[in-house]
Design a protein around this motif. Structure first.
Motif, PDB file in Angstrom:
ATOM      1  N   SER A 317      42.066  79.430 -26.069  1.00  0.00           N
ATOM      2  CA  SER A 317      42.428  81.318 -26.375  1.00  0.00           C
ATOM      3  C   SER A 317      43.550  81.252 -25.716  1.00  0.00           C
ATOM      4  O   SER A 317      44.410  81.912 -25.738  1.00  0.00           O
ATOM      5  CB  SER A 317      40.531  81.661 -25.092  1.00  0.00           C
ATOM      6  N   LEU A 318      43.648  80.417 -23.937  1.00  0.00           N
ATOM      7  CA  LEU A 318      44.589  81.235 -23.187  1.00  0.00           C
ATOM      8  C   LEU A 318      45.995  80.875 -24.083  1.00  0.00           C
ATOM      9  O   LEU A 318      47.506  81.315 -24.097  1.00  0.00           O
ATOM     10  CB  LEU A 318      44.605  80.559 -21.825  1.00  0.00           C
ATOM     11  N   SER A 319      46.180  79.553 -24.458  1.00  0.00           N
ATOM     12  CA  SER A 319      47.248  79.134 -25.709  1.00  0.00           C
ATOM     13  C   SER A 319      47.643  80.897 -26.672  1.00  0.00           C
ATOM     14  O   SER A 319      48.790  80.786 -26.997  1.00  0.00           O
ATOM     15  CB  SER A 319      47.062  77.865 -25.589  1.00  0.00           C
ATOM     16  N   SER A 384      49.168  84.141 -15.623  1.00  0.00           N
ATOM     17  CA  SER A 384      49.959  84.073 -14.738  1.00  0.00           C
ATOM     18  C   SER A 384      51.024  83.112 -14.160  1.00  0.00           C
ATOM     19  O   SER A 384      52.265  82.844 -13.489  1.00  0.00           O
ATOM     20  CB  SER A 384      49.522  83.788 -13.712  1.00  0.00           C
ATOM     21  N   HIS A 385      51.234  82.037 -15.200  1.00  0.00           N
ATOM     22  CA  HIS A 385      52.658  80.697 -15.915  1.00  0.00           C
ATOM     23  C   HIS A 385      53.288  81.927 -16.699  1.00  0.00           C
ATOM     24  O   HIS A 385      53.132  82.671 -17.349  1.00  0.00           O
ATOM     25  CB  HIS A 385      51.809  79.363 -16.107  1.00  0.00           C
ATOM     26  N   TRP A 390      53.246  76.755 -19.519  1.00  0.00           N
ATOM     27  CA  TRP A 390      51.369  76.426 -19.930  1.00  0.00           C
ATOM     28  C   TRP A 390      52.138  75.626 -21.497  1.00  0.00           C
ATOM     29  O   TRP A 390      51.100  75.130 -21.804  1.00  0.00           O
ATOM     30  CB  TRP A 390      50.858  77.639 -20.428  1.00  0.00           C
ATOM     31  N   LEU A 391      51.953  76.682 -22.307  1.00  0.00           N
ATOM     32  CA  LEU A 391      52.590  76.052 -23.896  1.00  0.00           C
ATOM     33  C   LEU A 391      52.737  74.051 -23.486  1.00  0.00           C
ATOM     34  O   LEU A 391      52.645  73.487 -24.793  1.00  0.00           O
ATOM     35  CB  LEU A 391      53.264  77.048 -24.682  1.00  0.00           C
ATOM     36  N   LYS A 392      53.941  73.910 -22.786  1.00  0.00           N
ATOM     37  CA  LYS A 392      54.121  72.746 -23.069  1.00  0.00           C
ATOM     38  C   LYS A 392      53.328  71.693 -21.926  1.00  0.00           C
ATOM     39  O   LYS A 392      53.525  69.971 -22.359  1.00  0.00           O
ATOM     40  CB  LYS A 392      55.826  72.824 -22.908  1.00  0.00           C
ATOM     41  N   TRP A 455      59.422  73.404 -29.456  1.00  0.00           N
ATOM     42  CA  TRP A 455      58.058  72.537 -29.378  1.00  0.00           C
ATOM     43  C   TRP A 455      57.094  72.979 -28.208  1.00  0.00           C
ATOM     44  O   TRP A 455      57.229  73.685 -27.000  1.00  0.00           O
ATOM     45  CB  TRP A 455      58.609  70.900 -29.051  1.00  0.00           C
ATOM     46  N   ARG A 456      55.997  72.579 -28.367  1.00  0.00           N
ATOM     47  CA  ARG A 456      54.641  73.214 -27.729  1.00  0.00           C
ATOM     48  C   ARG A 456      53.443  72.363 -27.795  1.00  0.00           C
ATOM     49  O   ARG A 456      53.582  71.470 -29.265  1.00  0.00           O
ATOM     50  CB  ARG A 456      53.660  74.006 -27.255  1.00  0.00           C
TER      51      ARG A 456
END
Ligand SMILES: [Zn+2]
Length: 458
Positions: A317-319, A384-385, A390-392, A455-456
């Protein structure tokens, strides 16, 4: 004037919030007893009251937030003995661990974080006042509070004395005038922590520290007192009795706010369920922000079910939200609807639903929605990031320890992205697809942009 509404346990109803002094809103929350790592059940009030304080700070110019540290307690004495270390070694290390966990969960530090052992004199003074006013008495080197002297005793929890005794929540001992009377001070043997007092060498009972420290930092009466629902009786009932009787105040705090339990597969979370639920253990395989998000998904007064997949789902969900705010910085006030939801007795599930609605709009191309979402991140204490980090590199699982290990290095991914570009430039589309699929098998998704390929993790 705010439209903040909070459910007040003392009045058993939802009430408009009016501070005593709108230039300084004062809140006290019962903190940890420092003998072990905190678990997910302990983390819930930390996160909930952090969000409440963030909401208050968005409305009022000043908020004074006090959360105590209980560093004198029989559980601490017992644990230090078991580990064969000194009490101060145990409490100092546990306080450090606690603050590290709080930080990982995205909680802002309170204005004051007083330790009980630094406030023994304040407690002794309060106990002396209670004795001189006839609310407390000395028996067998203990000092006890006489609950029949306080007419409002039981008003918070709604219990009568017989229920308290039949629930075996009170010790029945012969030196008590009344079985419900509780300890303010008790004698210490030489091998236990103790301080000189008018009643001999001893140590305080648990409840008196919160009355003494809230008085010191917030005054005789303040706005909000918070804690877990398990503290309503006896702890908060006893705090009210001590504070009202020693301070001549009508109410210790105007609003009593309590959060519900965290359950694991329907059972109340407890130490006996094992280490997996301690925050420091969960953090080995997930980000603190995923834990925070999972704790905000249920309304704070409802029980929160914490299962095997809770953190994996929270990460996903956060992603989604992180993808929506990629490239945006905070620039303006939080989204009005998110704030309205939070002012409605801290309705965090509704606030998060609104956040996902904004993410949907952002993904459809609405820059305004992406900006509103990013601007709301600090009131919830999420996002907060940087989106890229975050995604990587976000840790996406806690059930599979290997998943947080890098499967493929950044260098290798970038090398494959270049090889794929060369293949595409040479119109070798089958090789380009092969490279894309190879990365996909490793849960790496490529996103082609006009000027580059990003990319992620999937
Ligand atoms: Zn307390």
């Amino acid at each position: 004037m705010s439209n903040l509404k909070l459910y007040n346990t003392y009045e058993r109803q939802l009430m408009d919030f009016y501070p005593i002094d709108s230039n300084n809103v004062r809140i006290y929350v019962c903190g940890p007893t420092v003998y072990d790592f905190i678990h997910i059940g302990n983390a819930r009030p930390l996160v909930i009251f952090d969000v409440l304080v963030r909401v208050l700070r968005s409305i009022y110019p000043k908020v004074t937030y006090v959360r105590n540290i209980t560093d004198v307690d029989d559980k601490i004495n017992q644990r230090a003995k078991e580990k064969n270390i000194s009490i101060s070694e145990l409490t100092n290390q546990t306080i450090k661990n606690f603050q590290k966990d709080c930080n990982s969960l995205g909680n802002l530090p309170p204005e004051y974080e007083p330790k009980a052992t630094d406030h023994i004199n304040e407690m002794i003074n309060m106990i002396e006042t209670l004795i001189s006013k006839g609310f407390a008495y000395v028996a067998s080197n203990n000092v006890l509070f006489s609950i029949k002297k306080f007419k409002k005793y039981g008003n918070l929890s709604g219990r009568n004395l017989e229920e308290m005794i039949s629930g075996s929540r009170v010790d029945v001992v012969d030196y008590k005038d009344n079985p419900g009377d509780f300890i303010l001070w008790k004698p210490s043997s030489e091998d236990l922590p103790g301080w000189e007092s008018p009643w001999g060498r001893g140590r305080p009972g648990w409840h008196i520290e919160c009355s003494a420290m809230s008085k010191k930092y917030l005054g005789n009466s303040f706005d909000i007192h918070g804690g877990g629902a398990d503290l309503i009786f006896p702890h908060h009932e006893n705090e009210i009795a001590q504070s009202c009787c020693s301070n001549n105040s009508n109410l210790m705090a105007n609003y009593w706010i309590h959060n519900g339990y965290v359950t694991s597969d329907g059972e109340k979370m407890s130490k006996s369920l094992g280490n997996f639920s301690t925050i420091n253990n969960l953090l080995l395989n997930c980000d603190g922000e995923s834990i925070r998000y999972s704790l905000l998904q249920a309304h704070y007064r409802a029980p929160l079910s914490f299962g095997k997949n809770t953190l994996t789902e929270a990460h996903k969900s956060l992603s989604r939200l992180y993808r929506a705010v990629d490239g945006f910085e905070i620039d303006g006030d939080p989204d009005k609807e998110i704030l309205i939801n939070l002012c409605d007795d801290l309705n965090t599930p509704k606030a998060l639903a609104r956040a996902h609605y904004l993410a949907d709009q952002a993904n459809k191309g609405s820059k305004e929605s992406a900006q509103k979402l990013k601007n709301s991140s600090s009131i919830l204490g999420i996002l907060s990031h940087s989106s890229e980090n975050w995604l990587k590199y976000g840790k996406d699982s806690y059930t599979d320890k290997l998943s947080s290990q890098p499967i493929i290095s950044d260098k290798k991914i970038n090398k494959l992205i270049i090889e794929r570009k060369i293949a595409k430039d040479n119109k070798n589309y089958s090789l380009a697809d092969e490279i894309r699929n190879k990365l996909l098998e490793l849960n790496i998704i490529l996103e082609d942009k006009p000027d580059r390929t990003d990319w992620r993790k999937s």
